[in-house]
Design an enzyme around this catalytic site. Sequence first.
Site, PDB file in Angstrom:
ATOM      1  CB  CYS A   8       2.932  -2.467   5.900  1.00 18.94           C
ATOM      2  SG  CYS A   8       4.654  -2.093   6.272  1.00 18.94           S
TER       3      CYS A   8
ATOM      4  CB  CYS B 297       4.191   0.725   4.797  1.00 18.34           C
ATOM      5  SG  CYS B 297       4.969  -0.832   4.344  1.00 18.34           S
TER       6      CYS B 297
END
Length: 109
Positions: free
Chosen positions: A34, A37
């Site tokens: 991600c 993230c």
Amino acid sequence: MANEHVVHLTSENFEKEVSQFSGTVMVDFWAEWCGPCRMVAPIVDELAESYQGRVKVAKLNTDEAPDIAGRFGIRSIPTMLFFKNGEMVQQLVGAYPKSKIVEKLDATL
């Protein structure tokens, strides 16, 4: 992900570290793949240090603990859940700037 102030959550330790914890916990739901993230990760590390002793900052890899992610209906990451005495009280879905995360965190204290 080697910050000594961040608790690494698993399916095995989630209850003890979050649900049964007396105080405030911020949990960052994330995954290796991600991109957003990874953008938020340094902020989470900074908050873990600056709120040390007042807030437990934790990370949960959704790929490694899909049962916990499912339990809280995590459909998009990064998601941050804020717990007070084991109860989820706030949430942020998406990559937010530090100021917005601090705002939610302070509201939880």
